[in-house]
Design an enzyme around this catalytic site. Structure first.
Site, mmCIF file in Angstrom:
data_model
loop_
_atom_site.group_PDB
_atom_site.id
_atom_site.type_symbol
_atom_site.label_atom_id
_atom_site.label_comp_id
_atom_site.label_asym_id
_atom_site.label_seq_id
_atom_site.Cartn_x
_atom_site.Cartn_y
_atom_site.Cartn_z
ATOM 1 N N GLU A 57 -7.044 -7.562 -0.894
ATOM 2 C CA GLU A 57 -7.692 -7.359 0.395
ATOM 3 C C GLU A 57 -9.148 -6.976 0.204
ATOM 4 O O GLU A 57 -9.464 -5.820 -0.093
ATOM 5 C CB GLU A 57 -6.971 -6.276 1.225
ATOM 6 C CG GLU A 57 -5.597 -6.687 1.715
ATOM 7 C CD GLU A 57 -5.006 -5.708 2.723
ATOM 8 O OE1 GLU A 57 -5.762 -4.847 3.241
ATOM 9 O OE2 GLU A 57 -3.790 -5.801 2.985
ATOM 10 N N GLU A 59 0.821 -1.220 0.000
ATOM 11 C CA GLU A 59 0.000 0.000 0.000
ATOM 12 C C GLU A 59 0.854 1.269 0.000
ATOM 13 O O GLU A 59 0.527 2.250 0.668
ATOM 14 C CB GLU A 59 -0.956 -0.013 1.204
ATOM 15 C CG GLU A 59 -1.965 -1.146 1.154
ATOM 16 C CD GLU A 59 -2.971 -1.097 2.296
ATOM 17 O OE1 GLU A 59 -2.652 -0.514 3.348
ATOM 18 O OE2 GLU A 59 -4.074 -1.635 2.133
#
Length: 834
Positions: free
Chosen positions: A252, A183
């Site tokens: 995710e 991320e």
């Protein structure tokens, strides 16, 4: 429309689900999906973090994931846990990464290894070891030579460990994907060009390892080819990869949200999760991973935040303790089996999209004469009936219908045909299994050190005329750092024998103050959502005596920042102060900031090993006059292991804040006195809307977390020792050890489905409180008969379920009797007791 039996689907597609890799396997990819030995394969993955459970739990968790239609397990690798001290590594116990990956392999599942080594994961410091701060001229996660050197060293260690054990798929192992960084695009702009250069460096490093499987970067829009960029979020149906040669992958899919101390309990309905999954595969998805599939427990000091709870349940399909969280587990399982049954169409077929307007669409996949269709209704307010290929289908709002043959409605994300399990806590029974076990407590006070006459403090680590940052002294080896100074007050001093204000400016998460070994107060930081600082001013009135006065301030951390840029620059503790004594009436201030401050890390009870089972200090525990509502005190008791196999918890309601150990093993921080706000709960959750972590919340006005998981692996066959360090003050009188199991099972299943009902832990159904097939009304606990019902429903379920741990009910008039209803869709409502 008739639906095929889910039990039939299990048998038909079991081989398709779980093909073990036993020899060197070629892993590649193209724009349609991941290729395993040249064949595109649909990947349905679930995140299970090995340190948040125990080796004894791993096999059970992985088996339950496999039974739930999952064919891959994803995990992060936790750098700080494995390298707590530079070049000293720990892969023991629940940190045995190789054992975890081999357990996945032995069950015939794939593995996705997200090395990072920054992980976020609501884990302490995002998984980065705090000792990195001690390296000169270091800046985390950017084009910084010092950081890159350490990151490369650890990443190389993990890659070589996997290679040595032949765990990459190219070697015959289960690992089909590896991840570098995590991320990063979310914070990259804070680092300018150095951030972009760092991304390229990460990609080059990953490719240099030549592991024979693809590398991914999640949330990285500019991931350099051939690195695959992937999506994270609640919804990823409209997301597309940055290169047409990369498959559409979702690393995710957030099944819920994490819990903060003092926050409301977040929940995400399974209907919404299933809708998100259906939409993703409707629009070309090839790999989807649930984050989390099992969240588990933040043992020890591993929770991040700050202020993230010990529980990391995450409203996942497997709850914190490893129980099936129903109906989430079962409803998603049914979807997985449908998707895997049509994976050839999804990954090889010709796709055609039809837009009906008002957020209603259809997507058709044709391959080798077979047709699969998704009917997707993303409208938040209206159901739609559409004509698709000369047949009418009603698609509820915010749902996806799957037609595996372009005709039969086999699944709709808004129609649940799985049981709902109402979990209950049962008291620990004594050895004879009859009466709840009563805990008998002993106690000791935590020793508050004085500064000795020679100006020293036992076990102090440093003294200086500065107010230092918390982490620079502790290296996060303890939550607790003592700032101690001495002040001489002469009889003529304006502060002598007079009440004045102790003023402390701090970035601590919690601050305690003692003057002359007497406790004077505690203050907790209020999190500021606008920045990462936890800053406040502590003020308490104190009375200084003539002569020598000792002032002791205890800075406490409650998990370190796990997300954001430049986390190494966030101040913690009484960093710079000031610390002052103020007489507001006389307008006089005495600044103590440049006094000599003595620093001590941790608490004496830990150094004395009061948290251990065997310690030479154990004879000093007292049984009489058990103190309550007293800060900085230790409590100890013993209890027998609960009977059976159900998960074990300890109810700590009545205590304040601290840490708990069972047989010397930390079960994490506790804080049952921290309550959620009284307002804001969603007593009726409307899932037909875009979800975020603030929707569908519960637990208003109650303790954020009162139950704390004790893995059975921590327990001994005979006596177990529970030790508490109580930091705030409370009472252990009401503490109980309990087990968690299924109490009541409910279901509201649709016609032409097989409904599976199950207890757990060897328990059987003892009563069928309600059963009606037709048009029953109400919800679990308040079901009512409708205007029509089948005559045999109750007797059929009683005959097939009572006295059994599980049973399967075919929901149809053939078995349950004619309903007499004039409805196109009958339903079966059941409530049963385990």
């Amino acid at each position: 429309m008739a639906r095929p039996s889910c039990c039939v689907l299990v048998l038909c597609f079991a081989a398709l689900l779980f093909a073990s890799l036993s020899s060197a396997t070629d892993i590649s990819f193209d724009g349609r999906g991941l290729k395993i030995d040249g064949e595109r394969t649909l990947i349905l993955s679930g995140s299970i973090h090995y340190p948040r459970s125990t080796p004894e739990m791993w096999l059970d968790l992985i088996k339950k994931a496999k039974e739930g239609g999952i064919n891959a397990i994803e995990t992060y690798v936790f750098w700080d846990a494995h390298e707590p001290v530079p070049r000293q590594y720990d892969f023991s116990g629940n940190l045995d990464l190789v054992r975890f990956i081999k357990t996945i392999q032995n069950e015939g599942l794939f593995a996705i290894l997200r090395i990072g080594p920054y992980v976020c994961a609501e884990w302490n410091y995002g998984g980065l070891p705090v000792w990195l701060n001690n390296i000169q001229n270091i800046t985390f996660r950017t084009n910084n030579e010092a950081f890159k050197h350490e990151m490369k060293n650890f990443t190389t260690l993990i890659v070589n460990m996997m290679k040595h054990e032949n765990l990459f798929a190219s070697q015959g192992g289960p690992v089909i994907l590896a991840q570098i960084e995590n991320e990063y695009h979310n914070i990259m702009d804070a680092y300018g060009q150095d951030g972009k250069d760092y991304v390229q460096w990460c990609a080059d490093l990953a490719l240099s390892f030549d592991v024979g499987v693809p590398w991914i970067m999640c949330q990285q829009e500019d991931a350099p080819q051939p690195i695959i960029n992937t999506c994270n979020g609640f919804y990823c149906d409209s997301w597309e990869p940055n290169n047409e040669n990369s498959p559409k992958m979702w690393t995710e899919n957030w099944t819920g949200w994490f819990q903060d101390w003092g926050g409301l309990h977040p929940q995400r309905t399974v209907k919404d999760v299933a809708f998100a999954v259906g939409r993703f595969f409707q629009y070309g998805g090839s790999l989807m991973n649930y984050y989390m599939y099992h969240g588990g427990t933040n043992f020890g000091h591993t929770s991040g935040g700050p202020f993230i709870t010990t529980s990391y349940d995450y409203d996942a399909p497997l709850d914190e303790y490893g129980n099936l969280q129903q109906p989430k587990w079962g409803h998603l399982r049914n979807l997985h089996l449908i998707l895997l049954s049509v994976q050839k169409n999804l990954l090889y077929g010709y796709r055609r999209d039809v837009d009906y307007g008002n957020m209603m669409s259809a997507t058709v996949y044709n391959y080798e004469g077979k047709c699969v269709a998704f009917l997707g209704n993303a409208n938040k307010h209206e159901d739609f009936t559409i004509n698709f290929q000369d047949n009418n289908y009603t698609v509820p709002r915010w749902s996806v219908t799957v037609l595996p043959d372009c005709f039969t409605e086999a699944y709709n994300t808004a129609k649940i045909n799985s049981q709902t399990s109402i979990m209950v806590n049962r008291p620990n029974q004594a050895d004879d299994g009859s009466e709840p076990y009563k805990l008998i407590w002993v106690w000791r006070r935590e020793i508050i050190e004085d500064i000795k006459k020679n100006g020293l403090v036992r076990d102090s680590v440093i003294s200086t005329n500065k107010l230092l940052d918390h982490l620079s002294v502790t290296n996060d080896t303890s939550d607790y750092l003592w700032y101690m100074t001495r002040l001489e007050v002469n009889p003529g001093d304006p502060f002598c024998d007079k009440t004045v204000t102790l003023h402390v400016h701090t970035y601590s998460h919690v601050l305690h103050a003692f003057v002359n070994s007497k406790y004077i107060g505690t203050q907790v930081a209020i999190p500021d959502p606008k920045n990462n600082h936890f800053e406040f001013v502590f003020e308490k009135n104190v009375k200084l005596k003539p002569g020598t006065n000792d002032i002791s301030l205890v800075s406490v951390t409650v998990g370190l920042q796990n997300y954001g840029d430049h986390i190494e620059d966030i101040p913690i503790g009484i960093h710079g102060g000031p610390v002052q004594l103020i007489d507001y009436a006389a307008n006089i201030t005495k600044d103590l900031s440049s006094n000599e401050w003595i620093y001590k890390v941790g608490i004496n009870g830990i150094k004395q090993q009061l948290n251990k089972v065997h310690t030479h200090h154990q004879h000093n525990w007292r049984a009489e006059t058990l103190p309550t509502n007293r800060p900085f005190v230790w409590y100890k008791t013993t209890f027998p292991s609960p009977l059976g196999t159900d998960p074990v918890v300890v109810d700590l309601l009545g205590l304040g804040k601290g840490e708990a150990w069972v047989n010397g093993k930390s079960i994490g921080r506790y804080w049952p006195s921290k309550t959620a706000p009284k307002d804001g709960c969603s007593y009726k959750c409307d899932y037909n809307q875009t979800y975020d972590g603030g929707k569908c919340v519960t637990n208003c006005g109650k303790s954020t977390q009162r139950y704390y998981h004790i893995p059975r692996e921590f327990l001994d066959d005979r006596e177990n020792v529970l030790v508490l360090f109580e930091e705030f003050g409370g009472t252990p009188d009401d503490v109980t050890v309990q087990t968690v199991t299924v109490g009541t099972v409910c279901a509201h299943a649709y016609d032409n489905n097989n409904l599976q009902l199950s207890c757990q832990g060897g328990r059987v159904f003892t009563d069928i409180r309600f059963a009606s097939f037709g048009d029953p009304e109400g919800t679990c606990g308040s079901f009512k008969r409708g205007t029509c019902e089948a005559p045999w429903a109750l007797s059929y379920i009683q005959n097939n379920c009572l006295g059994r741990e599980s049973c399967v009910i075919p929901v149809s008039e053939y078995y349950l009797g004619p309903t007499g209803c004039h409805s196109s869709e009958y339903r079966l409502a059941v409530e049963a007791v385990c």
